[in-house]
Design a protein around this motif. Structure first.
Motif, PDB file in Angstrom:
ATOM      1  N   VAL A 104       0.837  -1.200   0.000  1.00  0.00           N
ATOM      2  CA  VAL A 104       0.000   0.000   0.000  1.00  0.00           C
ATOM      3  C   VAL A 104       0.874   1.253   0.000  1.00  0.00           C
ATOM      4  N   MET A 105       1.941   1.245   0.781  1.00  0.00           N
ATOM      5  CA  MET A 105       2.856   2.387   0.796  1.00  0.00           C
ATOM      6  C   MET A 105       3.508   2.580  -0.564  1.00  0.00           C
ATOM      7  N   ASP A 106       3.856   1.496  -1.226  1.00  0.00           N
ATOM      8  CA  ASP A 106       4.442   1.565  -2.563  1.00  0.00           C
ATOM      9  C   ASP A 106       3.507   2.306  -3.511  1.00  0.00           C
ATOM     10  N   TRP A 107       2.223   1.984  -3.413  1.00  0.00           N
ATOM     11  CA  TRP A 107       1.243   2.683  -4.265  1.00  0.00           C
ATOM     12  C   TRP A 107       1.246   4.179  -3.955  1.00  0.00           C
ATOM     13  N   GLY A 108       1.199   4.529  -2.668  1.00  0.00           N
ATOM     14  CA  GLY A 108       1.167   5.944  -2.296  1.00  0.00           C
ATOM     15  C   GLY A 108       2.424   6.687  -2.714  1.00  0.00           C
ATOM     16  N   LEU A 109       3.579   6.078  -2.522  1.00  0.00           N
ATOM     17  CA  LEU A 109       4.839   6.706  -2.903  1.00  0.00           C
ATOM     18  C   LEU A 109       4.940   6.885  -4.412  1.00  0.00           C
ATOM     19  N   SER A 110       4.493   5.872  -5.162  1.00  0.00           N
ATOM     20  CA  SER A 110       4.508   5.967  -6.626  1.00  0.00           C
ATOM     21  C   SER A 110       3.577   7.073  -7.093  1.00  0.00           C
ATOM     22  N   TRP A 111       2.441   7.222  -6.402  1.00  0.00           N
ATOM     23  CA  TRP A 111       1.505   8.287  -6.749  1.00  0.00           C
ATOM     24  C   TRP A 111       2.165   9.666  -6.567  1.00  0.00           C
ATOM     25  N   ILE A 112       2.844   9.870  -5.442  1.00  0.00           N
ATOM     26  CA  ILE A 112       3.480  11.164  -5.174  1.00  0.00           C
ATOM     27  C   ILE A 112       4.557  11.464  -6.217  1.00  0.00           C
ATOM     28  N   LEU A 113       5.392  10.473  -6.517  1.00  0.00           N
ATOM     29  CA  LEU A 113       6.435  10.687  -7.526  1.00  0.00           C
ATOM     30  C   LEU A 113       5.835  10.921  -8.898  1.00  0.00           C
ATOM     31  N   GLY A 114       4.747  10.217  -9.203  1.00  0.00           N
ATOM     32  CA  GLY A 114       4.079  10.412 -10.492  1.00  0.00           C
ATOM     33  C   GLY A 114       3.503  11.811 -10.623  1.00  0.00           C
ATOM     34  N   VAL A 115       2.889  12.312  -9.542  1.00  0.00           N
ATOM     35  CA  VAL A 115       2.364  13.685  -9.556  1.00  0.00           C
ATOM     36  C   VAL A 115       3.504  14.677  -9.781  1.00  0.00           C
ATOM     37  N   ALA A 116       4.620  14.466  -9.080  1.00  0.00           N
ATOM     38  CA  ALA A 116       5.768  15.363  -9.224  1.00  0.00           C
ATOM     39  C   ALA A 116       6.255  15.397 -10.669  1.00  0.00           C
ATOM     40  N   GLU A 117       6.371  14.224 -11.292  1.00  0.00           N
ATOM     41  CA  GLU A 117       6.870  14.163 -12.673  1.00  0.00           C
ATOM     42  C   GLU A 117       5.906  14.846 -13.639  1.00  0.00           C
ATOM     43  N   ARG A 118       4.605  14.609 -13.465  1.00  0.00           N
ATOM     44  CA  ARG A 118       3.629  15.178 -14.394  1.00  0.00           C
ATOM     45  C   ARG A 118       3.495  16.684 -14.227  1.00  0.00           C
ATOM     46  N   VAL A 119       3.489  17.143 -12.987  1.00  0.00           N
ATOM     47  CA  VAL A 119       3.380  18.582 -12.754  1.00  0.00           C
ATOM     48  C   VAL A 119       4.642  19.295 -13.247  1.00  0.00           C
ATOM     49  N   ALA A 120       5.808  18.711 -12.991  1.00  0.00           N
ATOM     50  CA  ALA A 120       7.064  19.330 -13.430  1.00  0.00           C
ATOM     51  C   ALA A 120       7.156  19.402 -14.949  1.00  0.00           C
ATOM     52  N   ALA A 121       6.472  18.466 -15.638  1.00  0.00           N
ATOM     53  CA  ALA A 121       6.525  18.434 -17.098  1.00  0.00           C
ATOM     54  C   ALA A 121       5.557  19.412 -17.746  1.00  0.00           C
ATOM     55  N   LEU A 122       4.655  20.029 -16.977  1.00  0.00           N
ATOM     56  CA  LEU A 122       3.691  20.970 -17.546  1.00  0.00           C
ATOM     57  C   LEU A 122       4.403  22.222 -18.051  1.00  0.00           C
ATOM     58  N   PRO A 123       3.943  22.793 -19.166  1.00  0.00           N
ATOM     59  CA  PRO A 123       4.569  24.027 -19.671  1.00  0.00           C
ATOM     60  C   PRO A 123       4.470  25.143 -18.630  1.00  0.00           C
ATOM     61  N   GLY A 124       5.561  25.822 -18.408  1.00  0.00           N
ATOM     62  CA  GLY A 124       5.575  26.924 -17.451  1.00  0.00           C
ATOM     63  C   GLY A 124       5.344  26.494 -16.023  1.00  0.00           C
ATOM     64  N   ALA A 125       5.790  25.282 -15.667  1.00  0.00           N
ATOM     65  CA  ALA A 125       5.545  24.761 -14.315  1.00  0.00           C
ATOM     66  C   ALA A 125       6.262  25.572 -13.256  1.00  0.00           C
ATOM     67  N   VAL A 126       7.349  26.216 -13.612  1.00  0.00           N
ATOM     68  CA  VAL A 126       8.103  26.995 -12.631  1.00  0.00           C
ATOM     69  C   VAL A 126       8.492  28.333 -13.248  1.00  0.00           C
ATOM     70  N   GLU A 127       8.406  29.362 -12.430  1.00  0.00           N
ATOM     71  CA  GLU A 127       8.746  30.711 -12.870  1.00  0.00           C
ATOM     72  C   GLU A 127      10.002  31.157 -12.138  1.00  0.00           C
ATOM     73  N   ALA A 128      11.017  31.544 -12.898  1.00  0.00           N
ATOM     74  CA  ALA A 128      12.252  32.017 -12.280  1.00  0.00           C
ATOM     75  C   ALA A 128      12.038  33.406 -11.678  1.00  0.00           C
ATOM     76  N   VAL A 129      12.643  33.641 -10.540  1.00  0.00           N
ATOM     77  CA  VAL A 129      12.486  34.905  -9.813  1.00  0.00           C
ATOM     78  C   VAL A 129      13.873  35.466  -9.509  1.00  0.00           C
ATOM     79  N   PRO A 130      14.133  36.729  -9.850  1.00  0.00           N
ATOM     80  CA  PRO A 130      15.450  37.298  -9.532  1.00  0.00           C
ATOM     81  C   PRO A 130      15.596  37.544  -8.041  1.00  0.00           C
TER      82      PRO A 130
END
Length: 700
Positions: free
Chosen positions: A460-486
């Motif tokens: 069950v923990m494996d499922w939860g951990l895989s879900w968190i990593l999967g969310v991180a990968e998909r969100v990070a791959a979205l266009p403009g996921a992060v905005e650089a700030v000076p």
């Protein structure tokens, strides 16, 4: 009634006590030079006067006296801590045998396995001048025996003193290393040689942590297992750079740090579960304080978690916070208040004053104070009373994620130069899984592990951990996921903090005046104050700002420094991309650029030296990574060295034949920033910004 009013006033003043103590710590670290005995004597006098005022006229002068005493205490405490952890620092570049005991295993920014060693021995170096600790990254193919805590190992490697800031006013690794007692950092390309295995009983908790980490990764394969090991034991050595970057970009990297969230979830789950179990036994529930029993067990679980994870600063801070909370339960006080947050802050600052400057301290207490303040204001709100339970839970989740994100955003932007656009979404999708699956699963697995029944829980923990990593990968791959700030001006974060504290802590409607400085600081946040020219401390890289973008003199070399410069500019370009900008033009063995009315020639390496004199005849500034050639250029470098011996920025007029900045000068001053203006060329160095402190050498 009067006693109740006085108690309420004392409760309102407690949060300000933490602020005053922090102000004293900040004053110590902001000084341009190390305080002398007179300064400490003065603080001692202020401390005594403050205590006397607080005792003499408690109701009238008590707050003022307490404030003075706490500021003085913070100043003295920070100074005492700074001198307490001081140790020898390497004064030269060392190459040779390195021997020491393994006390830390982690990964470097380049994803290399890294060891921290104490009981250090270096060839032909007097023990009195040998660093208390060194940190060595392991490169190359053969690494020898797997490093384990308590092992005494030897290798042949390179060591040097911790580097100064990559630019004047930037992150000071020398300051950071000082409070870790690190006197040398480096690398080896040779395999480890085991001199002595771990002594029986030595480093038991560290050894247990790595054994548990290995056991967890045996039961949960791949990156989910490495994630579980990081969360449960603090061992991040199994996580790869791709997973780490995805979590940073999606703003859920805080799930990796064993800090307030994990400590709160773990102890909260143990407390709630044990209290519910005991409540099912009427003979206990009706006769004994089961609430306090549960608090004691939860506190013990938190202490074990702290010890197992290695007791780093973030985890220590988190444990202090939950310890204050459960102590309030034992004393029949309200557990979660701004007063309890302030007590935790005071304990942390008295124990480790240097954490005030760390992003972990700032973000942790900002989020906690904001959440306590907002939910305290919402307590008893009539408009949510009729909502169903699930709606209240969803509302609480949305509010907590939004408030914590808003409270930590300025600190994240200053320290990491980025804002995660979809961070709220990522946190809403992952934090509930962490709280309802991962942490409870870890507790159940620990209980069932000795019985051999933990298999289903790991799945069950494996499922939860895989879900968190999967969310991180998909969100990070979205266009403009992060905005650089000076990086903003140095005063910005302090103004935001004091304004926000005024809103949270002041009593009455006047508190909203604190929003004014916060708004002004955020509106004035910009990168316009970034230096026009930056020079690395090695002299091998120069960056010139043109049309809001920095062009770099070389596409390779000093890559770490290049990354920091571009990050602080709010620029997500690579070093190669920044070097390709039309700012620098090839000029023989060097490169040339122009800024305002000044022309610059940069030559890296010995091959550029034969052309340096000719370049000096046609350019205003010549920058070399090597010593300037004998003659006029060497005299020009010496003249500039004499001018830069001051502890404040120096303005230089145009000179004939040119101003020379060479390798020996940069070794003395550290990185440089140049800003052309009406009064000439203003030069600021890293040493000027650092000042003459315990952790940094003075300009001499």
């Amino acid at each position: 009634m009067l006693d109740a009013v006085q108690q309420s006033q004392r409760g309102a003043l407690m949060p300000w006590s933490a602020v005053m103590l922090g102000l004293g710590v900040a004053l110590y670290f902001a000084r341009p030079a190390e305080p002398q005995a007179f300064a400490y004597a003065l603080c001692g006098g202020v401390l005594c006067i403050g205590i006397a005022l607080a005792l003499w006229r408690r109701e009238v002068l008590g707050p003022l006296g307490a404030a003075l005493a706490l500021v003085a205490l913070g100043f003295v405490g920070a100074g005492a801590r700074s001198h307490q952890v001081a140790g020898p620092v390497l004064e030269f570049r060392y190459y040779g045998p390195i021997e020491g005991r393994v006390v830390g295993v982690d990964r470097s920014a380049s994803d290399a396995l890294r060891l921290t060693l104490d009981q250090v021995r270096l060839d032909d170096l007097n023990p009195a001048r040998t660093p208390l600790r060194v940190r060595v990254s392991l490169h190359g193919e053969g690494r020898g025996p797997p490093p384990a805590p308590g092992m005494i190992v030897m290798m042949t490697g390179h060591l040097a003193a911790p580097a100064g800031p990559a630019e004047p006013g930037g992150f000071d690794f020398q300051h950071h290393a000082h409070f870790l007692s690190l006197g040398g950092v480096g690398y080896t390309r040779t395999p480890l040689v085991l001199l002595e295995d771990r002594a029986p009983g030595a480093a038991r908790l560290f050894h247990l942590r790595l054994r548990m980490s290995a056991a967890i990764q045996d039961r949960i394969a791949g990156q989910p297992g490495a994630f579980a090991a990081a969360v449960l034991t603090g061992d991040r050595s199994g996580l790869d750079a791709t997973s780490l970057e995805a979590m940073r970009v999606s703003n859920i990297a805080h799930l990796l740090a064993i800090s307030g969230l994990h400590m709160g979830l773990l102890t909260g789950f143990v407390y709630a579960a044990l209290r519910q179990i005991l409540a099912l036994i009427p003979a206990l529930a009706l006769r004994y304080p089961i609430r306090k029993w549960a608090a004691v067990v939860a506190l013990a679980a938190g202490a074990f978690y702290l010890a197992l994870s290695g007791g780093n600063v973030a985890t220590e801070r988190a444990f202090i916070q939950v310890a204050v909370m459960f102590t309030a339960v034992l004393l029949d006080r309200r557990a979660i208040t701004l007063r309890s947050v302030a007590i935790a802050g005071i304990i942390v600052l008295l124990h480790r004053p240097e954490t005030l400057l760390s992003p972990g301290f700032q973000m942790s207490f900002a989020a906690t104070a904001a959440l306590v303040g907002v939910f305290g204001a919402l307590r008893g709100a009539v408009w949510v009373q009729g909502w169903p339970k699930w709606a209240k839970g969803l509302f609480a989740l949305l509010v907590s994620s939004a408030v914590a994100g808003a409270a930590t955003a300025p600190y994240s932007a200053v320290h990491f130069n980025q804002v995660s656009i979809y961070g709220l979404i990522a946190n809403l999708l992952t934090v509930p899984v962490m709280g309802s699956v991962i942490i409870p699963g870890a507790v159940l697995a620990a209980l069932l592990w000795p019985l051999g029944l933990s298999g289903p829980v790991w799945r069950v923990m494996d499922w939860g951990l895989s879900w968190i990593l999967g969310v991180a990968e998909r969100v990070a791959a979205l266009p403009g996921a992060v905005e650089a700030v000076p990086t903003p001006a140095n005063w910005t974060l302090g103004v935001v903090t004091m304004g926000a504290l005024f809103v949270l802590l002041w009593q009455g409607r006047a508190r909203w005046l604190g929003a004014v400085p916060v708004g002004v600081a955020l509106l004035m946040w910009s990168g316009d104050g970034r230096p026009d020219v930056l020079i690395s401390d090695s002299g091998r890289l120069v960056g010139v700002m043109h049309d809001g973008l920095r062009g770099l003199s070389r596409a390779r070399g000093d890559g770490f420094v290049a990354g920091i410069w571009l990050e602080n500019d709010g620029d997500r370009a690579t070093q190669e991309g920044a070097a390709a900008r039309p700012v620098w033009q090839a000029a023989g063995q060097g490169a040339q650029a122009a800024i305002a009315d000044w022309t610059i020639w940069h030559g890296a390496g010995r091959s550029a030296l034969p052309e340096a004199e000719a370049a000096c005849a046609t350019h205003d500034i010549v920058i070399l990574s090597e010593p300037a050639p004998e003659g006029a250029m060497a005299r020009a470098a010496a003249d500039l060295r004499a001018r830069l011996s001051a502890a404040h920025p120096v303005a230089l007029p145009p000179a004939a034949p040119c101003h020379v900045i060479d390798g020996p000068l940069l070794a003395q001053t550290g990185a440089m920033a140049l800003d052309p203006g009406e009064g000439g060329l203003t030069i600021t160095t890293a040493r000027m910004e650092q000042g003459d402190r315990v952790w940094s050498p003075a300009i001499r």
